[in-house]
Design a protein around this motif. Structure first.
Motif, mmCIF file in Angstrom:
data_model
loop_
_atom_site.group_PDB
_atom_site.id
_atom_site.type_symbol
_atom_site.label_atom_id
_atom_site.label_comp_id
_atom_site.label_asym_id
_atom_site.label_seq_id
_atom_site.Cartn_x
_atom_site.Cartn_y
_atom_site.Cartn_z
ATOM 1 N N UNK A 78 -6.167 10.430 4.029
ATOM 2 C CA UNK A 78 -7.476 10.981 4.394
ATOM 3 C C UNK A 78 -8.557 9.900 4.366
ATOM 4 N N UNK A 79 -8.365 8.887 3.524
ATOM 5 C CA UNK A 79 -9.339 7.798 3.417
ATOM 6 C C UNK A 79 -9.201 6.815 4.589
ATOM 7 N N UNK A 80 -7.936 6.564 5.001
ATOM 8 C CA UNK A 80 -7.672 5.608 6.078
ATOM 9 C C UNK A 80 -6.755 6.239 7.132
ATOM 10 N N UNK A 81 -7.177 7.282 7.793
ATOM 11 C CA UNK A 81 -6.289 7.979 8.734
ATOM 12 C C UNK A 81 -5.848 7.110 9.894
ATOM 13 N N UNK A 82 -6.702 6.226 10.375
ATOM 14 C CA UNK A 82 -6.327 5.396 11.511
ATOM 15 C C UNK A 82 -5.249 4.382 11.136
ATOM 16 N N UNK A 83 -5.233 3.951 9.890
ATOM 17 C CA UNK A 83 -4.183 3.033 9.449
ATOM 18 C C UNK A 83 -2.824 3.693 9.553
ATOM 19 N N UNK A 84 -2.735 4.918 9.077
ATOM 20 C CA UNK A 84 -1.471 5.653 9.176
ATOM 21 C C UNK A 84 -1.041 5.793 10.625
ATOM 22 N N UNK A 85 -1.974 6.132 11.494
ATOM 23 C CA UNK A 85 -1.653 6.299 12.912
ATOM 24 C C UNK A 85 -1.173 4.982 13.527
ATOM 25 N N UNK A 86 -1.821 3.870 13.170
ATOM 26 C CA UNK A 86 -1.429 2.576 13.728
ATOM 27 C C UNK A 86 -0.048 2.146 13.243
ATOM 28 N N UNK A 125 -0.847 16.365 10.862
ATOM 29 C CA UNK A 125 -2.059 16.328 11.675
ATOM 30 C C UNK A 125 -2.318 14.927 12.224
ATOM 31 N N UNK A 126 -2.008 13.913 11.443
ATOM 32 C CA UNK A 126 -2.287 12.544 11.862
ATOM 33 C C UNK A 126 -1.224 11.999 12.810
#
Length: 241
Positions: A78-86, A125-126
């Motif tokens: 939740x803090x770094x959602x874009x990192x998980x996606x990348x 969700x991510x």
């Protein structure tokens, strides 16, 4: 006067072995390595995402054509959602590492089951996919916990810590030297790109990963993800995987 001390220490060590040792299987199957003869190894990372270190690790590995497995804490996603996606987009596998990484959660009835479900929802969700791999914080296991994990169609996965003190960031050379010494065909190595759910400087882990990959490639190892080394799905929705 202190004749009771050896007995207490023996009980404490026995409890640690059963409940937290990477190698204990007494309370249920919790695989910590593959069983094949091939020179393959899985690099895994716990307690993230944590920037900039998770991206540095993921980008470096992807640049070498190496896919790893990241067991992520829901609160950190939740803090770094874009990192998980990348990381996912780069081909790394994402697994569930509970929602808060709080040790007391193991002793609150139903808390861990809720944390696991919450993190599954955050990751779904991510990623648009549902993880099939779970690693409990501190590798803790109890019969009811392993049953709860499997009821949600998750496979618990352990591994071997790259260095007993890696979370406290000794030198990169020390971390790497111990990790390489531990590696055998089928090894699942545990590094940390975060610390609990609080982040922290992981620069020495980043550098150690570079040293380890170079040395293991030199020794003829091939890098795979946890699902590949254990022959299990990485995600519950395997269509299109």
């Amino acid at each position: 006067m202190f004749l009771w001390i050896p007995g207490v220490l023996a009980v404490a060590f026995g409890a640690y072995w059963v409940l937290m040792s990477p190698y204990s299987q007494l309370l249920g199957r919790y695989p910590y390595r593959g069983t094949g003869p091939d020179r393959v190894v899985a690099l895994t990372f716990d307690d993230g995402p944590n920037e900039p270190y998770s991206s540095q690790i993921g980008d470096y590995l992807a640049g070498r054509g190496i896919r790893a497995t990241f067991f992520q804490v829901g609160r950190c996603v939740e803090r770094f959602p874009e990192t998980t996606a990348r990381l996912h987009a780069a081909g790394h596998v994402i697994g569930n590492h509970a929602a808060t990484h709080a040790f007391h959660a193991y002793f609150v009835p139903g808390r861990l089951a809720r944390e696991i479900a919450q993190t599954q929802e955050v990751l779904r969700d991510r990623l648009g996919r549902t993880p099939a791999l779970f690693r409990s914080p501190w590798l803790w296991r109890q019969p009811w916990l392993l049953r709860a994990v499997r009821r949600t169609a998750l496979q618990p996965v352990a591994g071997e810590f790259c260095h007993a003190l890696e979370v406290f960031q000794p030198s990169a050379a020390r971390i790497a030297r111990r990790a390489v010494a531990k590696t055998r065909p089928g090894s699942i190595l545990i590094f940390h790109d975060g610390f609990d759910a609080r982040g922290g400087n992981r620069s020495r882990t980043v550098e150690a990963v570079r040293i380890v990959t170079d040395e293991l490639l030199r020794r003829g190892y091939r890098f795979v993800t946890v699902d590949e080394i254990l022959g299990i799905p990485a995600y519950q929705d395997t269509a299109g995987a």
